[in-house]
Scaffold this active site. Structure first.
Site, short mmCIF file in Angstrom:
data_model
loop_
_atom_site.label_atom_id
_atom_site.label_comp_id
_atom_site.label_asym_id
_atom_site.label_seq_id
_atom_site.Cartn_x
_atom_site.Cartn_y
_atom_site.Cartn_z
N ARG A 183 0.93 -1.41 0.16
CA ARG A 183 0.40 0.35 -0.30
C ARG A 183 0.31 1.09 0.13
O ARG A 183 2.05 1.47 0.91
CB ARG A 183 -0.59 0.03 1.24
CG ARG A 183 -1.87 1.30 1.25
CD ARG A 183 -3.06 1.28 1.65
NE ARG A 183 -2.19 1.26 3.80
CZ ARG A 183 -2.98 1.57 5.02
NH1 ARG A 183 -4.64 1.23 4.72
NH2 ARG A 183 -2.48 1.57 6.31
N THR B 149 -1.24 7.85 -0.95
CA THR B 149 -2.19 7.63 -2.20
C THR B 149 -3.53 6.96 -1.25
O THR B 149 -4.37 6.10 -1.42
CB THR B 149 -2.46 7.42 -2.83
OG1 THR B 149 -1.77 5.87 -3.74
CG2 THR B 149 -0.93 8.18 -3.90
N ASP C 85 -3.42 -8.36 12.78
CA ASP C 85 -2.42 -8.98 11.05
C ASP C 85 -1.84 -10.18 11.04
O ASP C 85 -0.98 -11.16 11.86
CB ASP C 85 -0.61 -7.61 11.44
CG ASP C 85 -0.48 -7.77 9.39
OD1 ASP C 85 -0.25 -9.12 9.36
OD2 ASP C 85 -0.50 -6.81 9.88
N ASP D 178 1.78 -11.13 9.56
CA ASP D 178 2.51 -11.04 11.36
C ASP D 178 2.27 -12.37 12.44
O ASP D 178 3.24 -12.71 12.29
CB ASP D 178 1.97 -9.80 12.02
CG ASP D 178 3.35 -8.29 11.81
OD1 ASP D 178 4.33 -8.70 10.41
OD2 ASP D 178 2.21 -7.41 11.47
#
Length: 206
Positions: free
Chosen positions: A101, A105, A197, A200
């Protein structure tokens, strides 16, 4: 085109994955087993052809998939779902899509893509544990469509209304299979209640 898989064993394994006390090894193990169970529902409508076989006692008919299946995990968390599906479909080829990502933006940027040669005309199963904002899934679908597959379906452990809305707006014909539609995204785009996450927790990087 949304299917929520409410199997009791899936609910049990998802509960273990949600628990913050579950370590990386057990998180991966439960994800593998959950993915294996998901594969039954995700592939339920794939078309078969018949062929003649001979048992030790008589001739009969066997079955095989008409169309090749391609598994495509979105790196890196999607890798945690590959083995579960592969156990049920060892003949499936595997592609990979890497996205990150952009911090400014907030849009997904492709950094890696490698697809099997036989993806054209194949049934593609896109793997990603989390359908959160929906932008990464949409980007991955756009990439896969360039290879002209027969179909694309999505297998994700969790989804949220925000991500489903984005995907529906882009293409409401794609089949989505998930184990739960959770409540919402927080300000950091994490699924609530979620499971943290996924990348992770799979790889033990936090």
């Amino acid at each position: 085109m949304l299917k929520i898989i409410n199997h009791p064993l899936i609910k049990m394994k998802l509960s273990r994955m949600r628990d913050k006390h579950t370590d990386s090894f057990n998180f991966r193990t439960n994800l593998l087993e959950l993915s294996q169970l998901m594969s039954y529902e995700v592939t339920k409508d794939l078309k078969l052809s018949t062929f003649e076989i001979e048992t030790p006692l008589a001739k009969t008919f066997g079955y095989k998939l008409i169309t090749p299946v391609i598994l495509v995990p979105i790196l890196r968390a999607g890798l945690g779902m590959v083995d579960g599906f592969k156990l049920m479909m060892p003949q499936a080829a595997i592609g990979h899509i890497g996205l990150y990502r952009d911090e400014k933006t907030k849009k997904p940027i492709e950094y890696y893509c490698k697809m099997p040669k036989r993806i054209k005309g194949a049934d593609v199963i896109l793997l990603d544990p989390m359908l959160a904002t929906g932008h990464s899934i949409v980007k991955a679908i756009q990439i896969i469509k360039k290879y002209k597959p027969k179909s694309i379906r999505i297998a994700c452990v969790l989804a949220v209304p925000e991500g489903l809305k984005v995907l529906k707006k882009y293409d409401n014909s794609i089949k989505i299979f998930t184990c739960s539609v959770d409540k919402y995204l927080n300000k950091n785009s994490y699924i609530i209640p979620g499971l943290g996450d996924a990348g992770d927790r799979i790889f033990g990087t936090k």
